[in-house]
Design an enzyme around this catalytic site. Structure first.
Site, PDB file in Angstrom:
ATOM      1  N   TRP A   1     -54.436 -31.032   0.254  1.00 14.96           N
ATOM      2  CA  TRP A   1     -54.955 -31.195   1.616  1.00 14.96           C
ATOM      3  C   TRP A   1     -54.465 -30.096   2.551  1.00 14.96           C
ATOM      4  O   TRP A   1     -53.331 -29.639   2.450  1.00 14.96           O
ATOM      5  CB  TRP A   1     -54.486 -32.541   2.169  1.00 14.96           C
ATOM      6  CG  TRP A   1     -54.672 -32.721   3.653  1.00 14.96           C
ATOM      7  CD1 TRP A   1     -53.811 -32.365   4.647  1.00 14.96           C
ATOM      8  CD2 TRP A   1     -55.804 -33.305   4.311  1.00 14.96           C
ATOM      9  NE1 TRP A   1     -54.335 -32.686   5.883  1.00 14.96           N
ATOM     10  CE2 TRP A   1     -55.551 -33.273   5.702  1.00 14.96           C
ATOM     11  CE3 TRP A   1     -57.011 -33.861   3.840  1.00 14.96           C
ATOM     12  CZ2 TRP A   1     -56.457 -33.767   6.639  1.00 14.96           C
ATOM     13  CZ3 TRP A   1     -57.909 -34.358   4.786  1.00 14.96           C
ATOM     14  CH2 TRP A   1     -57.639 -34.316   6.162  1.00 14.96           C
TER      15      TRP A   1
ATOM     16  N   ASN B   1     -54.985 -29.181   7.052  1.00 15.89           N
ATOM     17  CA  ASN B   1     -55.717 -29.328   8.313  1.00 15.89           C
ATOM     18  C   ASN B   1     -55.239 -28.289   9.322  1.00 15.89           C
ATOM     19  O   ASN B   1     -55.547 -27.114   9.160  1.00 15.89           O
ATOM     20  CB  ASN B   1     -55.698 -30.766   8.854  1.00 15.89           C
ATOM     21  CG  ASN B   1     -54.342 -31.330   9.116  1.00 15.89           C
ATOM     22  OD1 ASN B   1     -53.508 -31.381   8.217  1.00 15.89           O
ATOM     23  ND2 ASN B   1     -54.082 -31.764  10.339  1.00 15.89           N
ATOM     24  N   ASP B   2     -54.476 -28.661  10.323  1.00 10.93           N
ATOM     25  CA  ASP B   2     -54.239 -27.784  11.479  1.00 10.93           C
ATOM     26  C   ASP B   2     -53.835 -26.347  11.135  1.00 10.93           C
ATOM     27  O   ASP B   2     -52.802 -26.121  10.498  1.00 10.93           O
ATOM     28  CB  ASP B   2     -53.102 -28.342  12.326  1.00 10.93           C
ATOM     29  CG  ASP B   2     -53.500 -29.557  13.117  1.00 10.93           C
ATOM     30  OD1 ASP B   2     -54.383 -30.278  12.680  1.00 10.93           O
ATOM     31  OD2 ASP B   2     -52.899 -29.772  14.180  1.00 10.93           O
TER      32      ASP B   2
ATOM     33  N   ARG C   1     -47.473 -33.250  22.471  1.00 17.45           N
ATOM     34  CA  ARG C   1     -47.418 -32.530  21.204  1.00 17.45           C
ATOM     35  C   ARG C   1     -48.117 -31.159  21.264  1.00 17.45           C
ATOM     36  O   ARG C   1     -48.639 -30.747  22.279  1.00 17.45           O
ATOM     37  CB  ARG C   1     -48.049 -33.360  20.099  1.00 17.45           C
ATOM     38  CG  ARG C   1     -49.504 -33.782  20.357  1.00 17.45           C
ATOM     39  CD  ARG C   1     -49.988 -34.580  19.162  1.00 17.45           C
ATOM     40  NE  ARG C   1     -51.343 -35.066  19.275  1.00 17.45           N
ATOM     41  CZ  ARG C   1     -51.672 -36.285  19.683  1.00 17.45           C
ATOM     42  NH1 ARG C   1     -50.735 -37.139  20.065  1.00 17.45           N
ATOM     43  NH2 ARG C   1     -52.939 -36.661  19.720  1.00 17.45           N
TER      44      ARG C   1
ATOM     45  N   TRP D   1     -62.202 -34.957  12.508  1.00 14.60           N
ATOM     46  CA  TRP D   1     -61.525 -36.231  12.227  1.00 14.60           C
ATOM     47  C   TRP D   1     -62.468 -37.419  12.094  1.00 14.60           C
ATOM     48  O   TRP D   1     -62.033 -38.502  11.704  1.00 14.60           O
ATOM     49  CB  TRP D   1     -60.470 -36.491  13.299  1.00 14.60           C
ATOM     50  CG  TRP D   1     -59.325 -35.545  13.148  1.00 14.60           C
ATOM     51  CD1 TRP D   1     -58.978 -34.531  13.995  1.00 14.60           C
ATOM     52  CD2 TRP D   1     -58.405 -35.478  12.048  1.00 14.60           C
ATOM     53  NE1 TRP D   1     -57.897 -33.844  13.488  1.00 14.60           N
ATOM     54  CE2 TRP D   1     -57.525 -34.401  12.300  1.00 14.60           C
ATOM     55  CE3 TRP D   1     -58.249 -36.214  10.869  1.00 14.60           C
ATOM     56  CZ2 TRP D   1     -56.493 -34.051  11.434  1.00 14.60           C
ATOM     57  CZ3 TRP D   1     -57.224 -35.867  10.006  1.00 14.60           C
ATOM     58  CH2 TRP D   1     -56.359 -34.801  10.287  1.00 14.60           C
TER      59      TRP D   1
END
Length: 517
Positions: A57, A59-60, A182, A321
């Site tokens: 996996w 993502n960001d 965040r 998402w």
């Protein structure tokens, strides 16, 4: 996205598209140059010239930095994803041309210290030793969430950014008592000889200042109304093509409730070290497709190594998402995580304002396998090309008679041999918009993205990037781009041109096959 998920199975999400379970499990990284083998089906969705995680996996994206001759690109990865495990690490890939990325493994493992996994943040090279770790130390400030409380922590690398160790156990930016806190983005504020940090805080971006990367003072905020939960803020200065300098504030945002994109929103304006001001009533968007989230921009450098303010680059996650786990590459290639192509960004004046235009990286020319130069092709109805390909760039200028325009012009890519499945890219001149329609092929959710055009111009430059699981359309000068995740069957390799309700010329048409070895 400082608190999004990398877990299998159905998860109930909040209005933002994120979930508490996902925030705890969090994220999950590289390479067209990682494992290439297809699964038991014999098919592969591993991209030929886009970055993908070697296994499991990603993502960001995290903003790349330049160290020596390399650009260091970190991203969130989860090697336990296929087994159903959560958590996130920082994985590193390096590049020199912004097309070929070489995997360098894990820079920050999962659960390195008692503060939990490292989520999104940003990395700087501390040339002047402001933080006390030595001149040239690579310092990361990133989100961790011990006991579910998001705060910003400092990590440091003394080996040129290849591996990191935790700094102080306490956060350098503690949580003041809010839920969303965040994705810190640190930039150098040369005008005031200090550091500036932007932090995603629900519907606003907090602005902080520091001289040493340790002690941060809140100096301002920028409220982002009507775009849901903002994430991954960005701030940079560019020199426009008319020679003027401007600040750009960006963030990943979700405008779906208002019929707007859910990608990278940006505003052009002025920054005084504490306040960002802009004349824009609404944001502009770096992408109008469905799959360009968590994007980051980064400095370009000239031959001497100096920052080139006329050029900036961007890279975005090829997913969203709403459907993060909906990927057949899990079966065919045992991974789920690609990026869209790196973009070259330039700022141009337009109608009294300033707009960012994107183009694919110039270095794509170094990765050409074969070129099909087809010249000027006149179409009235449909025309199937003899070219068969699954990974390529198609470029042309579509032209028409403004006094007698066709109703609809464009290209069907990744077309099935029987003609049913395809992705359509083009423009309806009758309704005055360009589009990408992924409904006719296998895709996460269906749908069509649209941006306005002027049929009276009589021409529409198009650059289309096609890979095994993505299609990107750059319209005109690239101020409108559509990036989409799609999952055609391996044999869907036909290309059809169409001009319905009249004729059009696809001028200087080329299909350039691409591959990064």
């Amino acid at each position: 996205m400082g608190a999004t998920g990398a877990v299998l199975g159905g998860i109930a999400t909040s209005a933002s598209g994120l979930s508490a379970t996902a925030e705890q499990a969090h994220r999950g990284g590289h390479g067209p140059h990682g494992p290439q083998g297809a699964g038991a089906t014999g098919a592969t969705y591993r991209p030929a010239y886009h970055l993908s995680v070697p296994r499991a996996w990603k993502n960001d994206p995290q903003r790349p930095i330049r160290v020596g001759d390399d650009y260091l690109y970190y991203y969130l990865a989860n090697e336990d994803y296929l087994e159903g495990g959560g958590g996130t690490a920082w994985r590193l890939a390096t590049t020199r041309d912004h097309v070929r990325f070489d995997d360098q493994g894990i820079a920050i493992p999962k659960l390195t210290n008692a503060n939990g996994d490292c989520w999104s943040g940003s990395v700087v090279v501390d040339e002047a030793n402001t933080a006390g770790y030595g001149a040239g130390a690579v310092v990361a400030i990133l989100t961790q969430a011990p006991n579910g409380v998001q705060a910003q922590y400092l990590w440091v690398s003394t080996d040129g950014g290849r591996t990191f160790q935790p700094g102080p156990a306490a956060p350098v930016l503690p949580n003041p008592g809010v839920h969303d806190f965040r994705d810190p983005k640190v930039v150098r504020d040369d005008d005031r000889d200090r550091w500036c940090l932007l932090n995603a805080e629900g519907d606003r971006i907090g602005i902080y200042a520091s001289t040493d990367l340790h002690a941060w003072t809140r100096v301002g905020e920028h409220v982002v109304a009507g775009l849901g939960l903002v994430e991954c803020p960005d701030l940079f200065r560019m020199r426009a093509s008319d020679g003027t300098r401007h600040w750009v504030l960006g963030t990943s945002a979700n405008g779906k409730a208002r019929g707007l994109p859910a990608t990278y929103a940006y505003w052009v304006g002025h920054f005084d070290g504490a306040t960002f001001t802009t004349a824009q009533a609404e944001p502009r968007w770096l992408d109008h497709g469905f799959d360009f989230y968590g994007a980051v921009t980064y400095d370009a450098h000239d031959a001497s190594g100096a920052v080139d303010e006329t050029l900036r680059r961007a890279i975005g996650w090829a997913n969203f998402w709403d459907y993060p786990h909906n990927a057949p590459s899990l079966v065919t290639d045992a991974y789920n995580g690609d990026d869209m192509i790196v973009r070259e960004l330039r700022l141009h004046p337009r109608g009294g304002a300033y707009v960012i235009a994107s183009q694919p990286p110039a270095a794509l020319a170094d990765h050409v396998v074969r070129t099909h130069a087809l010249g000027d092709v006149v179409v009235d109805g449909t025309l199937d090309l003899d070219v068969r390909a699954v990974a390529y760039e198609l470029r042309c200028q579509v032209r028409w008679d403004v006094a007698n325009p066709p109703a609809n012009v464009g290209v069907e890519v990744r077309r099935a041999p029987g003609g049913g499945r395809h992705v359509a890219l083009g423009a309806t001149l009758e309704h005055r918009y360009a589009y990408v329609n992924r409904r006719p092929t296998f895709n996460p959710t269906g749908g069509e993205s649209q941006t306005p055009i002027d049929p009276g111009s009589g021409t529409l430059p198009m650059r289309v990037l096609v890979d095994r699981a993505s299609v990107e359309l750059f319209v005109g000068d690239g101020s409108e781009v559509h990036s989409h995740r799609v999952f055609p069957l391996p044999g869907d390799d036909r290309i059809r041109l169409y001009a319905h309700g009249g004729s059009a010329t696809f001028a200087t048409l080329e299909v350039v096959e691409l591959r990064v070895d």
